[in-house]
Design a protein around this motif. Structure first.
Motif, PDB file in Angstrom:
ATOM      1  N   VAL A   1      -0.705 -14.036 -16.946  1.00  0.00           N
ATOM      2  CA  VAL A   1      -0.841 -12.808 -16.155  1.00  0.00           C
ATOM      3  C   VAL A   1       0.410 -12.565 -15.318  1.00  0.00           C
ATOM      4  CG1 VAL A   1      -2.161 -11.681 -14.330  1.00  0.00           C
ATOM      5  CG2 VAL A   1      -3.355 -12.947 -16.110  1.00  0.00           C
ATOM      6  N   VAL A   2       0.943 -13.615 -14.688  1.00  0.00           N
ATOM      7  CA  VAL A   2       2.156 -13.440 -13.873  1.00  0.00           C
ATOM      8  C   VAL A   2       3.330 -13.023 -14.751  1.00  0.00           C
ATOM      9  CG1 VAL A   2       3.779 -14.574 -12.323  1.00  0.00           C
ATOM     10  CG2 VAL A   2       1.351 -15.082 -12.145  1.00  0.00           C
ATOM     11  N   SER A   3       3.453 -13.609 -15.932  1.00  0.00           N
ATOM     12  CA  SER A   3       4.560 -13.250 -16.824  1.00  0.00           C
ATOM     13  C   SER A   3       4.424 -11.842 -17.382  1.00  0.00           C
ATOM     14  CB  SER A   3       4.653 -14.253 -17.978  1.00  0.00           C
ATOM     15  OG  SER A   3       3.507 -14.193 -18.799  1.00  0.00           O
ATOM     16  N   SER A   4       3.209 -11.290 -17.370  1.00  0.00           N
ATOM     17  CA  SER A   4       3.021  -9.924 -17.870  1.00  0.00           C
ATOM     18  C   SER A   4       3.710  -8.889 -16.985  1.00  0.00           C
ATOM     19  CB  SER A   4       1.530  -9.614 -17.982  1.00  0.00           C
ATOM     20  OG  SER A   4       0.918  -9.590 -16.698  1.00  0.00           O
ATOM     21  N   ILE A   5       4.035  -9.234 -15.746  1.00  0.00           N
ATOM     22  CA  ILE A   5       4.789  -8.313 -14.886  1.00  0.00           C
ATOM     23  C   ILE A   5       6.150  -8.047 -15.497  1.00  0.00           C
ATOM     24  CG2 ILE A   5       5.807  -7.990 -12.596  1.00  0.00           C
ATOM     25  CD1 ILE A   5       3.644  -9.834 -11.496  1.00  0.00           C
ATOM     26  N   SER A   6       6.849  -9.120 -15.878  1.00  0.00           N
ATOM     27  CA  SER A   6       8.166  -8.966 -16.493  1.00  0.00           C
ATOM     28  C   SER A   6       8.076  -8.208 -17.805  1.00  0.00           C
ATOM     29  CB  SER A   6       8.788 -10.351 -16.719  1.00  0.00           C
ATOM     30  OG  SER A   6      10.000 -10.261 -17.427  1.00  0.00           O
TER      31      SER A   6
ATOM     32  N   TYR B   1       0.827  -1.206   0.000  1.00  0.00           N
ATOM     33  CA  TYR B   1       0.000   0.000   0.000  1.00  0.00           C
ATOM     34  C   TYR B   1       0.866   1.264   0.000  1.00  0.00           C
ATOM     35  CZ  TYR B   1      -3.641   3.250   1.660  1.00  0.00           C
ATOM     36  OH  TYR B   1      -4.513   4.299   1.787  1.00  0.00           O
ATOM     37  N   THR B   2       1.958   1.241   0.750  1.00  0.00           N
ATOM     38  CA  THR B   2       2.835   2.401   0.831  1.00  0.00           C
ATOM     39  C   THR B   2       3.610   2.616  -0.464  1.00  0.00           C
ATOM     40  OG1 THR B   2       3.095   2.053   3.222  1.00  0.00           O
ATOM     41  CG2 THR B   2       4.729   3.443   2.133  1.00  0.00           C
ATOM     42  N   ASP B   3       4.122   1.539  -1.044  1.00  0.00           N
ATOM     43  CA  ASP B   3       4.952   1.670  -2.232  1.00  0.00           C
ATOM     44  C   ASP B   3       4.159   2.026  -3.483  1.00  0.00           C
ATOM     45  OD1 ASP B   3       7.184   1.191  -0.804  1.00  0.00           O
ATOM     46  OD2 ASP B   3       7.593  -0.813  -1.570  1.00  0.00           O
ATOM     47  N   GLU B   4       2.889   1.655  -3.541  1.00  0.00           N
ATOM     48  CA  GLU B   4       2.103   1.986  -4.724  1.00  0.00           C
ATOM     49  C   GLU B   4       1.356   3.311  -4.562  1.00  0.00           C
ATOM     50  OE1 GLU B   4      -0.928  -0.878  -5.517  1.00  0.00           O
ATOM     51  OE2 GLU B   4      -2.045  -0.434  -3.678  1.00  0.00           O
ATOM     52  N   ALA B   5       1.524   3.989  -3.408  1.00  0.00           N
ATOM     53  CA  ALA B   5       0.795   5.246  -3.166  1.00  0.00           C
ATOM     54  C   ALA B   5       1.058   6.302  -4.237  1.00  0.00           C
ATOM     55  CB  ALA B   5       1.142   5.783  -1.770  1.00  0.00           C
ATOM     56  N   PRO B   6       2.323   6.516  -4.711  1.00  0.00           N
ATOM     57  CA  PRO B   6       2.533   7.538  -5.742  1.00  0.00           C
ATOM     58  C   PRO B   6       1.781   7.256  -7.042  1.00  0.00           C
ATOM     59  CG  PRO B   6       4.626   6.910  -4.726  1.00  0.00           C
ATOM     60  CD  PRO B   6       3.597   5.938  -4.249  1.00  0.00           C
TER      61      PRO B   6
ATOM     62  N   ARG C   1      -0.074  -3.662 -13.338  1.00  0.00           N
ATOM     63  CA  ARG C   1      -0.760  -2.396 -13.609  1.00  0.00           C
ATOM     64  C   ARG C   1       0.124  -1.204 -13.262  1.00  0.00           C
ATOM     65  NH1 ARG C   1      -6.187  -1.264 -14.489  1.00  0.00           N
ATOM     66  NH2 ARG C   1      -6.884   0.828 -13.926  1.00  0.00           N
ATOM     67  N   ARG C   2       0.915  -1.297 -12.207  1.00  0.00           N
ATOM     68  CA  ARG C   2       1.775  -0.167 -11.820  1.00  0.00           C
ATOM     69  C   ARG C   2       2.878   0.067 -12.853  1.00  0.00           C
ATOM     70  NH1 ARG C   2      -2.372   1.285  -9.492  1.00  0.00           N
ATOM     71  NH2 ARG C   2      -2.915   0.184  -7.570  1.00  0.00           N
ATOM     72  N   PHE C   3       3.432  -1.005 -13.422  1.00  0.00           N
ATOM     73  CA  PHE C   3       4.442  -0.825 -14.464  1.00  0.00           C
ATOM     74  C   PHE C   3       3.824  -0.221 -15.723  1.00  0.00           C
ATOM     75  CE2 PHE C   3       6.872  -4.052 -12.011  1.00  0.00           C
ATOM     76  CZ  PHE C   3       8.076  -3.361 -11.928  1.00  0.00           C
ATOM     77  N   VAL C   4       2.579  -0.579 -16.029  1.00  0.00           N
ATOM     78  CA  VAL C   4       1.896   0.019 -17.172  1.00  0.00           C
ATOM     79  C   VAL C   4       1.700   1.515 -16.939  1.00  0.00           C
ATOM     80  CG1 VAL C   4      -0.272   0.065 -18.461  1.00  0.00           C
ATOM     81  CG2 VAL C   4       0.777  -2.124 -17.875  1.00  0.00           C
ATOM     82  N   GLN C   5       1.309   1.897 -15.736  1.00  0.00           N
ATOM     83  CA  GLN C   5       1.157   3.316 -15.421  1.00  0.00           C
ATOM     84  C   GLN C   5       2.476   4.059 -15.578  1.00  0.00           C
ATOM     85  OE1 GLN C   5      -1.105   2.431 -11.495  1.00  0.00           O
ATOM     86  NE2 GLN C   5      -1.694   4.519 -12.037  1.00  0.00           N
TER      87      GLN C   5
ATOM     88  N   ILE D   1      -3.346 -14.679  -9.638  1.00  0.00           N
ATOM     89  CA  ILE D   1      -3.664 -13.829 -10.787  1.00  0.00           C
ATOM     90  C   ILE D   1      -3.985 -12.408 -10.337  1.00  0.00           C
ATOM     91  CG2 ILE D   1      -5.435 -13.403 -12.542  1.00  0.00           C
ATOM     92  CD1 ILE D   1      -5.533 -16.444 -12.984  1.00  0.00           C
ATOM     93  N   CYS D   2      -4.812 -12.263  -9.313  1.00  0.00           N
ATOM     94  CA  CYS D   2      -5.237 -10.933  -8.853  1.00  0.00           C
ATOM     95  C   CYS D   2      -4.060 -10.130  -8.296  1.00  0.00           C
ATOM     96  CB  CYS D   2      -6.339 -11.073  -7.810  1.00  0.00           C
ATOM     97  SG  CYS D   2      -7.867 -11.778  -8.449  1.00  0.00           S
ATOM     98  N   LEU D   3      -3.189 -10.766  -7.521  1.00  0.00           N
ATOM     99  CA  LEU D   3      -2.022 -10.059  -7.001  1.00  0.00           C
ATOM    100  C   LEU D   3      -1.087  -9.635  -8.134  1.00  0.00           C
ATOM    101  CD1 LEU D   3      -1.142 -12.183  -3.827  1.00  0.00           C
ATOM    102  CD2 LEU D   3      -2.438 -10.055  -3.947  1.00  0.00           C
ATOM    103  N   SER D   4      -0.918 -10.503  -9.121  1.00  0.00           N
ATOM    104  CA  SER D   4      -0.035 -10.176 -10.248  1.00  0.00           C
ATOM    105  C   SER D   4      -0.589  -9.018 -11.072  1.00  0.00           C
ATOM    106  CB  SER D   4       0.146 -11.407 -11.140  1.00  0.00           C
ATOM    107  OG  SER D   4       0.702 -12.479 -10.418  1.00  0.00           O
ATOM    108  N   MET D   5      -1.899  -8.936 -11.188  1.00  0.00           N
ATOM    109  CA  MET D   5      -2.504  -7.822 -11.919  1.00  0.00           C
ATOM    110  C   MET D   5      -2.181  -6.488 -11.253  1.00  0.00           C
ATOM    111  SD  MET D   5      -6.221  -9.499 -12.825  1.00  0.00           S
ATOM    112  CE  MET D   5      -6.908  -7.931 -13.334  1.00  0.00           C
ATOM    113  N   GLY D   6      -2.088  -6.492  -9.917  1.00  0.00           N
ATOM    114  CA  GLY D   6      -1.754  -5.259  -9.212  1.00  0.00           C
ATOM    115  C   GLY D   6      -0.356  -4.779  -9.533  1.00  0.00           C
ATOM    116  N   LEU D   7       0.623  -5.686  -9.584  1.00  0.00           N
ATOM    117  CA  LEU D   7       1.997  -5.309  -9.913  1.00  0.00           C
ATOM    118  C   LEU D   7       2.122  -4.890 -11.374  1.00  0.00           C
ATOM    119  CD1 LEU D   7       3.938  -8.135  -8.031  1.00  0.00           C
ATOM    120  CD2 LEU D   7       3.784  -5.731  -7.373  1.00  0.00           C
TER     121      LEU D   7
END
Length: 441
Positions: free
Chosen positions: A357-362, A146-151, A262-266, A254-260
């Motif tokens: 979905v997990v590989s989409s993080i990389s 929660y803290t690291d994704e705040a920005p 999404r931040r790289f996409v942003q 899958i849901c946790l990986s989508m969160g990570l």
């Protein structure tokens, strides 16, 4: 004059990360067309419904999740309905495993069917225990997240374009997969019901329909405990919880990986909005620290969930191989055939969706390097160079206890491994005999 008090920043023990640096010199970025950016929800808020769904199946016994937007307020309490429910289910599953082991040891042979049952129960118990251990430290894990994704939930970052809102995206995938799992479980029960009808037609037992049903489905239990409708339906309910646990862990990852991801996409979309134009050093420093923060978050998450990913991949590979081997056996009824092929297709689809979905993080973490190459060399400075080095060298991928990293090539590697083991099984393992006309309990 007394100086004003400074509120200490809440930190987590054993966690190091770059300090939050305010984004400076961001006037170069184009503001949103509507004058205000859409609010981006946190991962904690997006997966709240998924956590609640898991608690319906006695998983992740935490309290206070739906009453707060700050995950650091969430706790696992021993005196709670969720914890007692989880312990009771776990106790029943452990009892069933002991009975199954004793029953298997008394059999004259040990084959694929016996091995599959033992692995199935063992992996479900492992998932239950592992998710309970994660619940114990859930406030620390999600508090750091929660803290690291705040920005990334405030300006100048925006929700990714051409995608659904984060919460809706998570709900669509999670509840869609679990609905398909519910259909699969329903077909399983209907198939067992039809097989029991066929069995009674060939073997006219004096026992009632449901007594015969439970004796066929759970012989290792009813040879120890006398039959009673309460016992039978308690076991059947526990089996339903176990089956959904088996599906749920893939959905959880899958849901946790989508969160990570999404931040790289942003992060990359913010770079693209700069449109290759020269920026001040303050902008590059803020971007570099944000990327480092994301990279450290991926490492932190991997340390906590890599064991779950390892066993999840091993579980999926094992059961896909076994189901492919069983595909060569003729099925007694049409419903059984429909259930078998639906179950096999759903298992393969669920496994490869999880890997994709997990590989989409990389994949998403490497994309900013392509965007950075469009900036002119006249804008080169130390922070931009360090940002390029971080993007090029960071291993932003979840792993299975560092034995393997989940990237796109792993999907082809697993498919090839499954086919190889299938060819070996076809030549070495005997097929399971049809027990439809076996009139013994």
């Amino acid at each position: 004059m007394t100086p004003p008090e400074v509120t200490p920043v809440k930190r987590f023990p054993g966690v190091s990360r770059p300090p939050s640096t305010p984004s400076t010199a961001l006037a170069e970025e184009t503001p949103p067309a509507d004058g205000a950016a859409e609010r981006e929800c946190s991962t904690h808020e997006a997966v709240a419904a998924v956590i609640f769904m898991g608690q319906l199946f006695s998983l992740i016994p935490i309290v206070g999740y739906a009453r707060t937007t700050d995950p650091r307020d969430v706790r696992m309490r021993l005196r709670s309905v969720q914890f007692v429910y989880g312990c009771v289910t776990l106790f029943i599953m452990l009892t069933l495993i002991i009975m199954l082991c004793v029953h298997t040891a008394q059999q004259p042979s040990f084959g694929v069917q016996q091995a599959t049952s033992l692995v199935y129960y063992a992996i479900i118990v492992f998932f239950m225990v592992e998710l309970m251990l994660l619940a114990r430290s859930w406030s620390q894990i999600m508090g750091r997240w929660y803290t690291d994704e705040a920005p990334f939930r405030t300006d100048p970052y925006r929700p990714p374009s051409r995608t659904l809102p984060f919460r809706r995206q998570v709900h669509l995938i999670a509840f869609g997969v679990m609905f398909l799992a519910f259909v699969e479980d329903t077909l399983n029960f209907v198939s067992a019901y039809r097989l029991n009808e066929l069995h009674i037609r060939y073997c006219p037992h004096t026992a009632g329909f449901w007594k015969n049903f439970f004796h066929r489905e759970h012989p290792y239990v009813l040879r120890v405990i006398p039959y009673h409708p309460v016992v039978g339906w308690t076991i059947e309910l526990t089996m339903r919880i176990a089956k959904f646990t088996w599906h749920y862990v893939d959905v959880f990852i899958i849901c946790l990986s989508m969160g990570l991801q999404r931040r790289f996409v942003q992060f990359n979309e913010r770079l693209e909005r700069l449109d290759g134009q020269p920026q001040s050093q303050g902008v590059w420093r803020a971007l570099r620290l944000d990327y480092v923060r994301l990279s450290e978050l991926v490492t932190f998450v991997d340390e906590r969930f890599s064991k779950l990913i390892l066993f999840c991949c091993a579980n999926d590979m094992f059961f896909i191989t076994v189901q492919l081997f069983n595909s060569f056996d003729l099925k007694p009824t049409t419903v059984t055939t429909v259930y078998f092929w639906y179950s096999l297709g759903f298992l393969i689809g669920r496994c490869f969706l999880m890997l994709f979905v997990v590989s989409s993080i990389s994949r998403a973490s490497e994309k900013p390097l392509e965007t950075l190459r469009r900036f002119p060399s006249t804008n080169w400075n130390l922070d931009l160079r360090r940002l390029c080095d971080a993007v090029a060298t960071s291993e932003n991928a979840l792993s299975g206890k560092r034995f393997f990293f989940v990237r796109r090539p792993l999907i082809l590697a697993m498919a090839g491994t499954i086919i190889t083991y299938e060819l070996v099984l076809l030549d070495q393992v005997k097929k399971t005999p049809d027990t439809t006309r076996d009139c013994t309990f």
